[in-house]
Scaffold this active site. Sequence first.
Site, PDB file in Angstrom:
ATOM      1  N   SER A  61     -31.569   1.453  52.132  1.00 16.91           N
ATOM      2  CA  SER A  61     -32.220   0.426  52.173  1.00 16.91           C
ATOM      3  C   SER A  61     -33.557   0.800  51.375  1.00 16.91           C
ATOM      4  O   SER A  61     -34.358  -0.092  51.163  1.00 16.91           O
ATOM      5  CB  SER A  61     -32.923   0.404  53.761  1.00 16.91           C
ATOM      6  OG  SER A  61     -33.883   1.561  54.114  1.00 16.91           O
ATOM      7  N   GLY A  62     -33.793   1.842  50.992  1.00 21.53           N
ATOM      8  CA  GLY A  62     -34.982   2.486  50.323  1.00 21.53           C
ATOM      9  C   GLY A  62     -36.298   2.530  50.960  1.00 21.53           C
ATOM     10  O   GLY A  62     -37.290   2.733  50.577  1.00 21.53           O
ATOM     11  N   LEU A  63     -36.009   2.462  52.255  1.00 16.92           N
ATOM     12  CA  LEU A  63     -37.348   2.497  53.293  1.00 16.92           C
ATOM     13  C   LEU A  63     -37.293   4.091  53.885  1.00 16.92           C
ATOM     14  O   LEU A  63     -37.947   4.204  54.698  1.00 16.92           O
ATOM     15  CB  LEU A  63     -37.071   1.507  54.263  1.00 16.92           C
ATOM     16  CG  LEU A  63     -37.072   0.251  53.887  1.00 16.92           C
ATOM     17  CD1 LEU A  63     -37.133  -0.655  55.173  1.00 16.92           C
ATOM     18  CD2 LEU A  63     -38.456  -0.089  53.008  1.00 16.92           C
ATOM     19  N   SER A  86     -32.838   7.241  55.856  1.00 16.00           N
ATOM     20  CA  SER A  86     -31.851   8.517  56.204  1.00 16.00           C
ATOM     21  C   SER A  86     -32.586   9.749  56.741  1.00 16.00           C
ATOM     22  O   SER A  86     -32.519  10.247  57.730  1.00 16.00           O
ATOM     23  CB  SER A  86     -31.134   8.667  55.170  1.00 16.00           C
ATOM     24  OG  SER A  86     -30.108   7.873  54.836  1.00 16.00           O
ATOM     25  N   ASP A 114     -40.243  11.226  52.330  1.00  8.95           N
ATOM     26  CA  ASP A 114     -39.905  10.629  53.350  1.00  8.95           C
ATOM     27  C   ASP A 114     -39.838  11.411  54.804  1.00  8.95           C
ATOM     28  O   ASP A 114     -40.303  10.872  55.811  1.00  8.95           O
ATOM     29  CB  ASP A 114     -38.290  10.393  53.321  1.00  8.95           C
ATOM     30  CG  ASP A 114     -38.053   9.321  51.869  1.00  8.95           C
ATOM     31  OD1 ASP A 114     -38.971   8.652  51.678  1.00  8.95           O
ATOM     32  OD2 ASP A 114     -36.881   9.116  51.594  1.00  8.95           O
TER      33      ASP A 114
END
Length: 350
Positions: free
Chosen positions: A118-120, A123, A167
């Site tokens: 998703s690029g959000l 993971s 992240d």
Amino acid sequence: MIFNTQNIRVRARAPLRLGIAGGGTDLSPYCDKFGGAVLNVTIDRHAFAFLRPRTDGRVSFEALDVGVEDLCGTDEVLDRPSPLVLHMGVYRRFVRDYLGGKPFAVSVASTVDAPAGSGLGASSALVVALVEAFRAYLDLPLGSYDIAHLAWDIERNDLGLAGGRQDQYSAAFGGVNFIEFLSGDRTVVNPLRLRAGVCEEIESSLAICFTGQSRASHDIIVQQRAAISGGPSVAIDAMHQLKLDAIDMKSAMLRGDVVEMATILDRSWAAKKQTASGVSNPLIDGLYDLALANGALAGKVSGAGGGGFMMFMVPPERRRQLIVALEARGGQADVVALTHTGVVSWVAPT
């Protein structure tokens, strides 16, 4: 370590994020050589982890949202591969570091509020949620920095997965953060305290759109790291610009200047495309042009690029027009709410 897990069911939740500025400067070796800076915000999408004891001497890993399950005995769990590498990696690390290498029977399940690629930061948010779930299950004294660093170490070193550092810290701390990545593995999280109305204005000016393509971030990250390692290059100059943009974005956000934030976002998108081929593609370029034609001030892909989600800044009164136009083109557009809490865990009622 002796722990009592009889009938205890632990749940944990970690937020996903939007990278507003500076993404890519958290990659090694760039941040090791030059120092990185990222500004990101967590949103109302989460990764969840669920732990419960088993009495049959087995270990199960399950990704409920994609329908994948792996079941094995404690006598083989440390020596066999698993299709759920994140679940297995976190389990093995806790067994190694905190249980003297002695496996234990447990069910480990998860769901994520976003598709793969998703690029959000999904993971890494899942790994953070898993780490926090195990921390709570084993009653370990780990703080937010400990959880973020452990999640990063599991992903990057134990599992050898390519990526940056933002992240894990975003998911662990939550909120609006300016994060500095320094040499010697040092990370400093600076929460931004926005004055009344600023957070609401920024939130009302954001729209996201899933391109329908899961991104292949590994190849992009490998290209970026190779360019950085090779000495002076267009990619390094672009990374320097991205870092400066993160600093400028911090000032604009603290002032509540959404128009200036959009200007910086547009500049950063141009720089990001210089860091590696494949960051953009005709689908992304087409959605970007469509967004500008329907009120967006600026936009970019979230994450490494190549697919996943795009994010746009748009005057709040034109946001609905933008979403309708993106959906008419086949994008999956939506609004987001900013969140201010990082990873949390709790014991489910019995």
